[in-house]
Write an enzyme that holds these catalytic residues in place. Sequence first.
Site, PDB file in Angstrom:
ATOM      1  N   SER A 144       0.855  -1.180   0.000  1.00 60.74           N
ATOM      2  CA  SER A 144       0.000   0.000   0.000  1.00 60.74           C
ATOM      3  C   SER A 144       0.889   1.227   0.000  1.00 60.74           C
ATOM      4  O   SER A 144       2.051   1.172   0.439  1.00 60.74           O
ATOM      5  CB  SER A 144      -0.884   0.006   1.255  1.00 60.74           C
ATOM      6  OG  SER A 144      -1.473   1.283   1.477  1.00 60.74           O
ATOM      7  N   TYR A 157      -1.757  -0.901  10.200  1.00 61.60           N
ATOM      8  CA  TYR A 157      -1.957  -1.258   8.796  1.00 61.60           C
ATOM      9  C   TYR A 157      -0.683  -1.027   7.996  1.00 61.60           C
ATOM     10  O   TYR A 157      -0.253  -1.889   7.224  1.00 61.60           O
ATOM     11  CB  TYR A 157      -3.099  -0.410   8.239  1.00 61.60           C
ATOM     12  CG  TYR A 157      -3.392  -0.629   6.769  1.00 61.60           C
ATOM     13  CD1 TYR A 157      -4.061  -1.769   6.334  1.00 61.60           C
ATOM     14  CD2 TYR A 157      -3.018   0.321   5.812  1.00 61.60           C
ATOM     15  CE1 TYR A 157      -4.351  -1.960   4.986  1.00 61.60           C
ATOM     16  CE2 TYR A 157      -3.300   0.141   4.472  1.00 61.60           C
ATOM     17  CZ  TYR A 157      -3.964  -1.001   4.062  1.00 61.60           C
ATOM     18  OH  TYR A 157      -4.246  -1.190   2.727  1.00 61.60           O
TER      19      TYR A 157
END
Length: 254
Positions: A144, A157
């Site tokens: 990401s 995350y």
Amino acid sequence: MKRFEGRRVLITGAGSGIGQATVHRILAEGGIVVAVDVSEAGLAATHQRAEADGTADQLSTVVVDISDEASVRAGVGGAITGLGGLDVLVNAAGILRSAHTEQTTLEFWNRMLAVNLTGTFLVTREALPALLATGRGVVVNFSSTSASFAHPYMAAYAATKGGIQSFTHAIAAEYAKQGLRAVSVAPGSIASGMTADPGLPADADMSWFVKLQPALGQGFAGPETVAGVIAMLASDDGAFVTGTEIRIDGGTHA
């Protein structure tokens, strides 16, 4: 294009979002796909779309909890056996949750690790023998933009996505001489189920997120944008790409 004619592809997170979009892209290009997800309803929706597209005969679905080793061995291992091997693995499954770091519980942290990082490891480990047997196997993992750029309230995350990025580099080097390619995609500014509600704290400073606008000026892209890049990387068009990340964010972090 039929870049995946006769090729066997397993895609996790296939019941929604980018994983689901990737299933339909690979099916449209002739691939034989096993769609894996923890949601039976999500997989049913994926299959329904394939029926509408006329590609359902190329698709099978398996319910798997990728954070559970026994579930991965049974579901993913069984799927690969049923396919008679595996050419491509796409690890799209993951979760996104947000919290102030000082308020992050160990349970919250461990759950993020279990699904995103450990899940990617477990599925990859189960798939590696079959991928290596082909002499040209491909693994596409999901990092990401948060792994490399500041996204507040997403420390857990981001840590999992940074770990996936490093994991991808390591297996790319370890198995390169056996013909395996391993790459990561790093989506950002993509409109999907995961990003629709990241669960930001009620007192989140939203001025941070004003910055997260694509430079291309067309707003957030859809999951199909990422699916197209995955199809290129996993096909022979990406034959000289390994051990790296491809950022897909419309220039948000340019």
